[in-house]
Motif scaffolding. Structure first.
Motif, PDB file in Angstrom:
ATOM      1  N   GLU A   1      42.625  50.800  47.070  1.00  0.00           N
ATOM      2  CA  GLU A   1      43.474  49.838  47.744  1.00  0.00           C
ATOM      3  C   GLU A   1      43.475  48.598  46.853  1.00  0.00           C
ATOM      4  O   GLU A   1      42.407  48.079  46.526  1.00  0.00           O
ATOM      5  N   THR A   2      44.634  48.124  46.437  1.00  0.00           N
ATOM      6  CA  THR A   2      44.702  46.924  45.601  1.00  0.00           C
ATOM      7  C   THR A   2      46.060  46.251  45.762  1.00  0.00           C
ATOM      8  O   THR A   2      47.070  46.948  45.743  1.00  0.00           O
ATOM      9  N   PRO A   3      46.104  44.916  45.991  1.00  0.00           N
ATOM     10  CA  PRO A   3      44.979  44.014  46.211  1.00  0.00           C
ATOM     11  C   PRO A   3      44.228  44.388  47.490  1.00  0.00           C
ATOM     12  O   PRO A   3      44.814  44.962  48.396  1.00  0.00           O
ATOM     13  N   THR A   4      42.941  44.006  47.556  1.00  0.00           N
ATOM     14  CA  THR A   4      42.147  44.353  48.729  1.00  0.00           C
ATOM     15  C   THR A   4      42.284  43.281  49.810  1.00  0.00           C
ATOM     16  O   THR A   4      42.693  42.157  49.548  1.00  0.00           O
ATOM     17  N   ASN A   5      41.911  43.682  51.004  1.00  0.00           N
ATOM     18  CA  ASN A   5      42.046  42.861  52.191  1.00  0.00           C
ATOM     19  C   ASN A   5      40.657  42.509  52.726  1.00  0.00           C
ATOM     20  O   ASN A   5      39.876  43.422  52.970  1.00  0.00           O
ATOM     21  N   PRO A   6      40.327  41.278  52.946  1.00  0.00           N
ATOM     22  CA  PRO A   6      41.127  40.046  52.803  1.00  0.00           C
ATOM     23  C   PRO A   6      40.767  39.215  51.562  1.00  0.00           C
ATOM     24  O   PRO A   6      41.224  38.094  51.437  1.00  0.00           O
ATOM     25  N   ILE A   7      39.956  39.784  50.640  1.00  0.00           N
ATOM     26  CA  ILE A   7      39.429  38.992  49.524  1.00  0.00           C
ATOM     27  C   ILE A   7      40.356  39.036  48.298  1.00  0.00           C
ATOM     28  O   ILE A   7      40.137  38.327  47.308  1.00  0.00           O
ATOM     29  N   LEU A   8      41.386  39.905  48.361  1.00  0.00           N
ATOM     30  CA  LEU A   8      42.379  39.941  47.289  1.00  0.00           C
ATOM     31  C   LEU A   8      41.787  40.266  45.916  1.00  0.00           C
ATOM     32  O   LEU A   8      42.141  39.654  44.919  1.00  0.00           O
ATOM     33  N   LYS A   9      40.860  41.228  45.913  1.00  0.00           N
ATOM     34  CA  LYS A   9      40.378  41.738  44.627  1.00  0.00           C
ATOM     35  C   LYS A   9      41.442  42.669  44.062  1.00  0.00           C
ATOM     36  O   LYS A   9      42.215  43.273  44.817  1.00  0.00           O
ATOM     37  N   ILE A  10      41.443  42.824  42.749  1.00  0.00           N
ATOM     38  CA  ILE A  10      42.425  43.680  42.101  1.00  0.00           C
ATOM     39  C   ILE A  10      41.700  44.804  41.366  1.00  0.00           C
ATOM     40  O   ILE A  10      40.748  44.552  40.627  1.00  0.00           O
ATOM     41  N   ILE A  11      42.144  46.043  41.607  1.00  0.00           N
ATOM     42  CA  ILE A  11      41.576  47.211  40.919  1.00  0.00           C
ATOM     43  C   ILE A  11      42.573  47.654  39.852  1.00  0.00           C
ATOM     44  O   ILE A  11      43.782  47.736  40.112  1.00  0.00           O
ATOM     45  N   ASP A  12      42.059  47.983  38.683  1.00  0.00           N
ATOM     46  CA  ASP A  12      42.898  48.404  37.557  1.00  0.00           C
ATOM     47  C   ASP A  12      43.317  49.880  37.759  1.00  0.00           C
ATOM     48  O   ASP A  12      42.545  50.801  37.483  1.00  0.00           O
ATOM     49  N   ILE A  13      44.530  50.085  38.256  1.00  0.00           N
ATOM     50  CA  ILE A  13      44.992  51.445  38.603  1.00  0.00           C
ATOM     51  C   ILE A  13      45.035  52.355  37.372  1.00  0.00           C
ATOM     52  O   ILE A  13      44.619  53.509  37.417  1.00  0.00           O
TER      53      ILE A  13
END
Ligand SMILES: *Cc1c(COP(=O)(O)O)cnc(C)c1O
Length: 399
Positions: free
Chosen positions: A161-173
């Motif tokens: 899941e990206t961006p994540t909820n609720p901290i808005l982390k980003i995962i490199d797909i």
């Protein structure tokens, strides 16, 4: 050529021409053709359960509406088009769409998931599928190589899941997809927060893209729906089989509403992003605000990945206030007038939420704080109202 194919199951009512389209055209025309009966420009709402047959088995491609419905097929084609996929499937909710993916698995299979994920997804994984013998690993995926050590012969699915909820982390797909391809494991991405306007996971190597269409795709807080899009025909056939066999489909009225929502996705998202940026910058400069979680800031820990895999930063952001006081946060969300205090996100109207007492209340305080969900954290879904009014609302509520 416009890369759009149809499963032969769905060829009876779909476009017969191929045309190259950019995203802002696909939202309006992607997968759509004018109604064959009367030339209706919008997809008609086929409010029917069944279809007349001239002789047993001889019908116009539609036998029963759990299996196929022309209005649902139209929204499914639109999903496939905007996600640069080939096959779209619509479900009665986002979690029903996730449920269909999990039905590809069998007891003993293992799933590796981002630790920071939508609560309903976590509940489905741990409260339903663990009981059926599927094993889940929840891990940080900031570094995609972390996944490697959890993969074994039973691993069948990676959930991102990206961006994540609720901290808005980003995962490199793309980095995760390199790992899944090396091990021949399916990669599914929940693209609800970003939408294909900002991020197209299939282009980055994902096998399945999933949506809660309840959020930005519907866009008007008036319909609950889920979506899946894939490119591979074998995978599409398995998912169509599950969709029909398990039956968690959506109705024709809801299909019509989401089709209508998608037609303005690009203009809404543009404004969500503009307003989101303005709100993030206002909050970052406010003396009572401690942290703002928004991937557009250069100081955001995953900013570079966000910049490379997303076209802009979206309309959802979170912030915490100085002193991390629970009651201060509650007072702020109560004081907000335009930002309605409510669950959900992605509609034209601005919403606020207090994760510690609402969406993430079921997670014990210590666990919650480990993933950054502290008592003063407030999540905003910034709508498309006039930005001056939104800023004034925040100003009075924080004052
Ligand atoms: C809302 C949401 C879901 C679940 O979708 P429903 O339509 O509510 O079933 C899944 N993932 C994310 C990121 C969501 O925000």
């Amino acid at each position: 050529m416009y890369p759009f194919e149809y499963n032969e199951l769905k060829t009876k009512f779909v476009v017969t021409y191929f045309i190259q389209m950019k995203f802002n055209t696909k939202t309006i025309h992607g997968g759509q053709e004018h109604d064959k009966a009367y030339g209706s420009v919008t997809a008609p709402i086929y409010q029917t359960t069944t279809y007349a047959q001239s002789t047993p088995g001889d019908h116009k491609g539609y036998g029963y509406s759990r299996t196929h419905n022309p209005t649902r097929n139209a929204v499914e084609n639109a999903f496939a088009s905007i996600e640069n996929g080939k096959y779209g499937l619509a479900f009665g909710s986002g979690v029903a769409a996730i449920d269909a993916i999990l039905k590809l698995l069998k007891p003993g299979d293992e799933v590796i998931s981002t630790s920071d994920l939508y609560g309903g997804t976590y509940r489905l994984f741990t409260k339903i599928y663990e009981a059926f013998g599927v094993k889940f690993h929840f891990i940080g995926m900031d570094n995609a190589e972390n996944i490697e050590s959890y993969i074994n012969n039973n691993t069948k699915l990676i959930w991102v899941e990206t961006p994540t909820n609720p901290i808005l982390k980003i995962i490199d797909i793309k980095a995760v997809s390199k790992v899944t391809k090396r091990h021949n494991v399916l990669l599914a991405v929940d693209n609800t927060f970003a939408t294909p306007y900002l991020q197209r996971p299939l282009d980055l190597g994902a096998d399945i893209v999933m949506h809660s269409a309840t959020k930005y795709l519907g866009g008007h807080s008036d319909v609950v729906m889920g979506a899946l899009v894939v490119k591979d025909k074998g995978l599409a056939d398995k998912l169509y089989f599950i969709q029909n066999a398990s039956g968690a489909i959506c109705g024709p009225q809801d299909s019509f509403l989401v089709l209508r929502g998608i037609k303005t996705l690009h203009v809404r998202m543009q404004r969500h992003c503009e307003n989101g940026k303005a709100v993030a910058e206002y909050l970052a400069n406010h003396p009572k605000v401690e942290n703002v979680y928004w991937p557009g800031f250069e100081s955001h820990p995953n900013h570079n990945i966000a910049k490379s895999q997303m076209d802009d930063y979206g309309g959802v952001l979170s912030f915490s206030t100085m002193g991390n006081d629970y009651n201060t946060a509650i007072k702020i969300v109560e004081n907000l007038k335009l930002f309605t205090l409510a669950e959900s996100l992605g509609g034209v109207e601005s919403l606020s939420g207090h994760p510690a007492s609402m969406s993430h209340a079921s997670i014990p305080k210590e666990e919650r704080e480990k993933i950054g969900i502290i008592d003063s954290l407030i999540r905003l879904s910034v709508g498309i109202e006039d930005i001056d009014d939104l800023i004034n609302d925040l100003k009075q509520a924080l004052g």
